[in-house]
Design an enzyme around this catalytic site. Structure first.
Site, PDB file in Angstrom:
ATOM      1  CG  HIS A 150      -1.764  -1.517   1.261  1.00 46.69           C
ATOM      2  ND1 HIS A 150      -2.055  -1.714   2.251  1.00 46.69           N
ATOM      3  CD2 HIS A 150      -3.707  -1.107   1.062  1.00 46.69           C
ATOM      4  CE1 HIS A 150      -2.859  -3.122   1.981  1.00 46.69           C
ATOM      5  NE2 HIS A 150      -3.031  -2.745   1.030  1.00 46.69           N
ATOM      6  CD  GLN A 176      -9.557  -5.222  -6.512  1.00 42.87           C
ATOM      7  OE1 GLN A 176     -10.026  -5.580  -5.755  1.00 42.87           O
ATOM      8  NE2 GLN A 176      -8.565  -4.066  -6.029  1.00 42.87           N
ATOM      9  CB  SER A 207      -4.321  -7.553   4.310  1.00 41.21           C
ATOM     10  OG  SER A 207      -3.843  -6.272   3.800  1.00 41.21           O
TER      11      SER A 207
HETATM   12  O1  PAF Z   1      -7.734  -3.805  -2.734  1.00 39.92           O
HETATM   13  C1  PAF Z   1      -8.944  -4.069  -2.104  1.00 39.92           C
HETATM   14  O2  PAF Z   1      -8.197  -4.009  -1.546  1.00 39.92           O
HETATM   15  C2  PAF Z   1     -10.768  -4.342  -2.375  1.00 39.92           C
HETATM   16  O3  PAF Z   1     -10.935  -4.512  -3.633  1.00 39.92           O
HETATM   17  C3  PAF Z   1     -10.988  -2.805  -2.865  1.00 39.92           C
HETATM   18  C4  PAF Z   1     -10.235  -1.954  -4.104  1.00 39.92           C
HETATM   19  C5  PAF Z   1     -10.462  -1.068  -1.913  1.00 39.92           C
HETATM   20  C6  PAF Z   1     -11.987  -2.023  -3.021  1.00 39.92           C
HETATM   21  O4  PAF Z   1     -13.181  -2.746  -1.400  1.00 39.92           O
END
Ligand code: PAF
Length: 280
Positions: free
Chosen positions: A34, A154, A187
């Site tokens: 992150h 995603q 995580s």
């Molecule tokens: O990748 C993530 O942590 C989640 O899928 C997101 C994009 C924050 C949506 O809840």
């Protein structure tokens, strides 16, 4: 200074009225992966823009029996990491602040690519992801949003949603950050026992094997990656080669190798770029 806000009204008050803004959406339990998104956001914006991190464990993307209740929550540590990475605003709403009391039933349909790969084991997952991403984009009003390539499906679906529905937000994919043995930071890695953590190094090794086999074709790459995971005794959900948009693998050119396994009860995913039929 990093401001922490929890409500829509407080968020609206701290957003700058003009100028570029980058958002990094997270479910908290922040780690160096992150941090890489935050620092990519800062360096793309320079000092002129605002960096916003959202920290929200979104219930609608978890299926029944998944880990929503035990998903790690660590807001104080998350805010510390955001401060160290010069984030301007952390938006950490509760479920009611995001979804309100009434369920209208209106959601974002990810289309057919939401049903493949992760969507097979996690039906409805990407509908939940796209719906919350859309909502958080409307609440934070960014010019740019950054997502990790670790969650490659995603990333593809978010890019597709923002293009198809004309969000006018630039989507930036940021390369996966890995531990020294190659395991992608996640995580969920904190669920792994030391034994399972040790075995997980087979995942990046499988990606290496896939890359090494790619010059001979997509099938060779896929089989080479699967062999490594099987030899390590992994419970394999899928090993697939696709084109960069998750369509059928090309005979030659850019592609993506994607894997999902369960190790010691924890589901892990990873992926890498491949060049099919090139070099060797
Ligand atoms: O990748 C993530 O942590 C989640 O899928 C997101 C994009 C924050 C949506 O809840």
């Amino acid at each position: 200074m990093t401001l922490v806000v929890h409500t829509r009204a407080d968020l609206a008050e701290v957003l700058t009225p003009t100028g570029p803004r980058a958002v990094v959406m997270t479910m908290g339990a922040l780690h160096e992966g992150h941090a890489a998104l935050m620092s990519a956001a800062r360096s793309r914006l320079q000092s002129a823009g605002q960096v916003v991190v959202t920290d929200f464990v979104n219930p609608t993307q978890f299926g029944a029996g998944e880990d929503f209740d035990r998903y790690p929550r660590s807001l104080a540590a998350d805010v510390d990491l955001c401060r160290r990475n010069h984030v301007d605003v952390v938006f950490a709403p509760d479920v009611n602040a995001v979804y309100g009391q009434e369920d209208s039933g209106v959601t974002v349909d990810p289309g057919p690519r939401g049903d493949i790969l992760e969507g097979v084991t996690r039906p409805g997952h990407f509908r939940g992801v796209l719906t919350v991403v859309a909502k958080l984009m409307h609440l934070t009003r960014p010019t740019m949003a950054l997502f990790g390539e670790k969650d490659y499906q995603q990333l593809v679906l978010i890019r597709s949603m923002t293009q198809s529905l004309d969000f006018g937000v630039e989507i930036v994919g940021v390369p996966t950050v890995r531990d020294p043995d190659g395991l992608a930071m996640s995580s969920r890695n904190r669920y792994l026992s030391p034994e399972a953590r040790g075995r997980s190094a087979a995942i990046p090794a499988a990606l290496d094997a896939g890359r090494a086999g790619a010059s001979s074709g997509a099938d060779t790459a896929r089989v080479a990656a699967r062999d490594v995971l099987e030899t390590a005794g992994m419970d394999i959900h899928y090993v697939e080669v696709t084109d960069p948009d998750l369509g059928p693998a090309p005979a030659q050119g850019h592609a993506r190798l994607l894997v999902a396994v369960t190790v010691g009860g924890t589901r892990l995913i990873d992926n890498c770029a491949l060049d099919i039929g090139v070099g060797g």
